[in-house]
Design a protein around this motif. Sequence first.
Motif, PDB file in Angstrom:
ATOM      1  N   HIS A 144       0.832  -1.191   0.000  1.00 46.30           N
ATOM      2  CA  HIS A 144       0.000   0.000   0.000  1.00 46.30           C
ATOM      3  C   HIS A 144       0.877   1.256   0.000  1.00 46.30           C
ATOM      4  O   HIS A 144       1.383   1.687   1.038  1.00 46.30           O
ATOM      5  CB  HIS A 144      -0.925  -0.013   1.210  1.00 46.30           C
ATOM      6  CG  HIS A 144      -1.553  -1.344   1.452  1.00 46.30           C
ATOM      7  ND1 HIS A 144      -2.477  -1.895   0.594  1.00 46.30           N
ATOM      8  CD2 HIS A 144      -1.356  -2.265   2.447  1.00 46.30           C
ATOM      9  CE1 HIS A 144      -2.843  -3.081   1.048  1.00 46.30           C
ATOM     10  NE2 HIS A 144      -2.174  -3.321   2.164  1.00 46.30           N
ATOM     11  N   ARG A 145       1.042   1.811  -1.189  1.00 48.33           N
ATOM     12  CA  ARG A 145       1.924   2.965  -1.382  1.00 48.33           C
ATOM     13  C   ARG A 145       1.128   4.259  -1.250  1.00 48.33           C
ATOM     14  O   ARG A 145       0.011   4.371  -1.766  1.00 48.33           O
ATOM     15  CB  ARG A 145       2.572   2.887  -2.761  1.00 48.33           C
ATOM     16  CG  ARG A 145       3.636   3.935  -3.035  1.00 48.33           C
ATOM     17  CD  ARG A 145       4.878   3.684  -2.228  1.00 48.33           C
ATOM     18  NE  ARG A 145       6.021   4.454  -2.721  1.00 48.33           N
ATOM     19  CZ  ARG A 145       7.146   4.589  -2.048  1.00 48.33           C
ATOM     20  NH1 ARG A 145       7.289   3.998  -0.890  1.00 48.33           N
ATOM     21  NH2 ARG A 145       8.144   5.297  -2.539  1.00 48.33           N
ATOM     22  N   LEU A 146       1.713   5.254  -0.562  1.00 47.10           N
ATOM     23  CA  LEU A 146       1.067   6.542  -0.367  1.00 47.10           C
ATOM     24  C   LEU A 146       1.870   7.648  -1.037  1.00 47.10           C
ATOM     25  O   LEU A 146       3.108   7.630  -0.999  1.00 47.10           O
ATOM     26  CB  LEU A 146       0.974   6.869   1.137  1.00 47.10           C
ATOM     27  CG  LEU A 146       0.303   5.851   2.049  1.00 47.10           C
ATOM     28  CD1 LEU A 146       0.541   6.225   3.503  1.00 47.10           C
ATOM     29  CD2 LEU A 146      -1.187   5.777   1.740  1.00 47.10           C
ATOM     30  N   TRP A 173       4.661   4.317   2.960  1.00 43.71           N
ATOM     31  CA  TRP A 173       3.889   3.085   2.905  1.00 43.71           C
ATOM     32  C   TRP A 173       2.925   3.044   4.075  1.00 43.71           C
ATOM     33  O   TRP A 173       3.226   3.542   5.168  1.00 43.71           O
ATOM     34  CB  TRP A 173       4.803   1.859   2.970  1.00 43.71           C
ATOM     35  CG  TRP A 173       5.608   1.632   1.732  1.00 43.71           C
ATOM     36  CD1 TRP A 173       5.218   1.065   0.551  1.00 43.71           C
ATOM     37  CD2 TRP A 173       6.996   1.948   1.552  1.00 43.71           C
ATOM     38  NE1 TRP A 173       6.249   1.012  -0.346  1.00 43.71           N
ATOM     39  CE2 TRP A 173       7.362   1.554   0.246  1.00 43.71           C
ATOM     40  CE3 TRP A 173       7.966   2.536   2.374  1.00 43.71           C
ATOM     41  CZ2 TRP A 173       8.642   1.724  -0.259  1.00 43.71           C
ATOM     42  CZ3 TRP A 173       9.235   2.712   1.883  1.00 43.71           C
ATOM     43  CH2 TRP A 173       9.564   2.303   0.581  1.00 43.71           C
ATOM     44  N   ALA A 174       1.776   2.411   3.851  1.00 44.73           N
ATOM     45  CA  ALA A 174       0.805   2.178   4.917  1.00 44.73           C
ATOM     46  C   ALA A 174       0.831   0.706   5.296  1.00 44.73           C
ATOM     47  O   ALA A 174       1.131  -0.160   4.470  1.00 44.73           O
ATOM     48  CB  ALA A 174      -0.595   2.575   4.473  1.00 44.73           C
ATOM     49  N   ALA A 200      -4.159   2.913   5.183  1.00 44.23           N
ATOM     50  CA  ALA A 200      -3.960   3.797   4.041  1.00 44.23           C
ATOM     51  C   ALA A 200      -5.119   4.777   3.890  1.00 44.23           C
ATOM     52  O   ALA A 200      -4.917   5.983   3.649  1.00 44.23           O
ATOM     53  CB  ALA A 200      -3.799   2.972   2.766  1.00 44.23           C
ATOM     54  N   ILE A 212      -3.421   6.776  -2.982  1.00 50.00           N
ATOM     55  CA  ILE A 212      -3.063   5.421  -2.550  1.00 50.00           C
ATOM     56  C   ILE A 212      -2.949   4.531  -3.777  1.00 50.00           C
ATOM     57  O   ILE A 212      -3.840   4.537  -4.641  1.00 50.00           O
ATOM     58  CB  ILE A 212      -4.133   4.843  -1.608  1.00 50.00           C
ATOM     59  CG1 ILE A 212      -4.336   5.740  -0.387  1.00 50.00           C
ATOM     60  CG2 ILE A 212      -3.769   3.425  -1.193  1.00 50.00           C
ATOM     61  CD1 ILE A 212      -5.572   5.387   0.419  1.00 50.00           C
ATOM     62  N   THR A 213      -1.902   3.768  -3.842  1.00 49.87           N
ATOM     63  CA  THR A 213      -1.725   2.778  -4.899  1.00 49.87           C
ATOM     64  C   THR A 213      -1.548   1.416  -4.246  1.00 49.87           C
ATOM     65  O   THR A 213      -0.688   1.237  -3.376  1.00 49.87           O
ATOM     66  CB  THR A 213      -0.505   3.089  -5.769  1.00 49.87           C
ATOM     67  OG1 THR A 213      -0.623   4.401  -6.306  1.00 49.87           O
ATOM     68  CG2 THR A 213      -0.394   2.089  -6.924  1.00 49.87           C
ATOM     69  N   SER A 214      -2.359   0.450  -4.669  1.00 48.22           N
ATOM     70  CA  SER A 214      -2.264  -0.897  -4.119  1.00 48.22           C
ATOM     71  C   SER A 214      -2.551  -1.896  -5.231  1.00 48.22           C
ATOM     72  O   SER A 214      -2.549  -1.543  -6.412  1.00 48.22           O
ATOM     73  CB  SER A 214      -3.250  -1.059  -2.942  1.00 48.22           C
ATOM     74  OG  SER A 214      -3.031  -2.275  -2.261  1.00 48.22           O
ATOM     75  N   THR A 253      -6.407   2.042  -7.085  1.00 48.00           N
ATOM     76  CA  THR A 253      -6.011   3.354  -6.597  1.00 48.00           C
ATOM     77  C   THR A 253      -7.192   4.005  -5.880  1.00 48.00           C
ATOM     78  O   THR A 253      -8.346   3.812  -6.259  1.00 48.00           O
ATOM     79  CB  THR A 253      -5.548   4.280  -7.735  1.00 48.00           C
ATOM     80  OG1 THR A 253      -6.621   4.486  -8.666  1.00 48.00           O
ATOM     81  CG2 THR A 253      -4.356   3.689  -8.467  1.00 48.00           C
ATOM     82  N   THR A 255      -7.875   7.944  -4.618  1.00 48.20           N
ATOM     83  CA  THR A 255      -7.340   9.300  -4.639  1.00 48.20           C
ATOM     84  C   THR A 255      -8.258  10.219  -3.855  1.00 48.20           C
ATOM     85  O   THR A 255      -9.441  10.344  -4.171  1.00 48.20           O
ATOM     86  CB  THR A 255      -7.202   9.800  -6.084  1.00 48.20           C
ATOM     87  OG1 THR A 255      -6.420   8.866  -6.843  1.00 48.20           O
ATOM     88  CG2 THR A 255      -6.513  11.157  -6.120  1.00 48.20           C
TER      89      THR A 255
END
Length: 327
Positions: free
Chosen positions: A204-206, A215-216, A222, A235-237, A247, A249
């Motif tokens: 889970h990228r922020l 990261w979350a 997230a 957020i990208t997961s 995503t 947003t």
Amino acid sequence: MRITVLTVPDCPNAPLVRERITAALDGRQAQVELIEVREEAEAARWQMTGSPTVLVDGVDPFAMAGAPASVSCRLYRDKEGRPDGAPSIEALRKAFAGAAVSASAPVDECCGDGREVLDPIGRACRGRRAPDERGLRAVHQAVLRHFAATGSAPEPADLAAAAAAAGRTAVDVLAELDREDFLTLDAGGRICAAYPFSAMPTPHRLRLAGGVEAWAMCAIDALGVAAMLHQDVAITSGDPVDGRPITVTFTGGTARWEPAEAVVFVGRRAQTGPAATVCCDALNFFADSSTAEAWARRHPEVPGRITTQAEALRIAEQTFGPLLDRD
């Protein structure tokens, strides 16, 4: 409770099953969805074994072991063993009652709104905000602000002033925060995670304001970052089952989900311990309910439920929104 009725087009028993579902609910609130399935491949994806098939929170309570996916007519048996085109009202009531018990199982130890899943050591619904005593809140908030500003964990030296105001060392305060599961430390005393942030890469990228990347720990974490920081967050997961990108947003407090059918699974293992080991890897984004259901079937050791986007956001906001409040 979410009820899904899978039927082929013009199934003669579709009206019957819907009528019995209404009778079995007896005024209880539930989300009832009718989905038409036309091809065997689609039936296999839904694990539909004939028309109509009833799913309760994504699970077929009337499933027969070894029954193949099918778009043919499905027959049920009443209590006398006679064939019928739909489950009886009594059988549906039992299925709905079982779903209610299952849904309550992971949340009955606390306030019942989902936040206790993130609090496996149990703090009587006090949430993830550290108490304003012994320097705990000051240091905890300093940790979170450092993550938000840099995307990485602070060192004890970065927290010395906040701890000294309470007459303590940063090492001592961090150790207490670790024991109470407000954050986690490694064997060397370094911060591994301070919910919602992780010091190490996760799925889970922020992307925070000013381009800071972090990261979350999990999907709910997230989702809570925007409410905690009061800023736009991207957020990208990815779906753990089929890898589809997901995503979320946040713009001006409004979340936009891609794909629009994305959901969150909320669950935890039946044990005590820090959230990082008990539930964080079980709170994930899924591209749609079907992959979430598939993941849940593969992981019976993680009881939980699929949440709607609105419910996931509510849990996240209530859990993390107050963390940086000044009062």
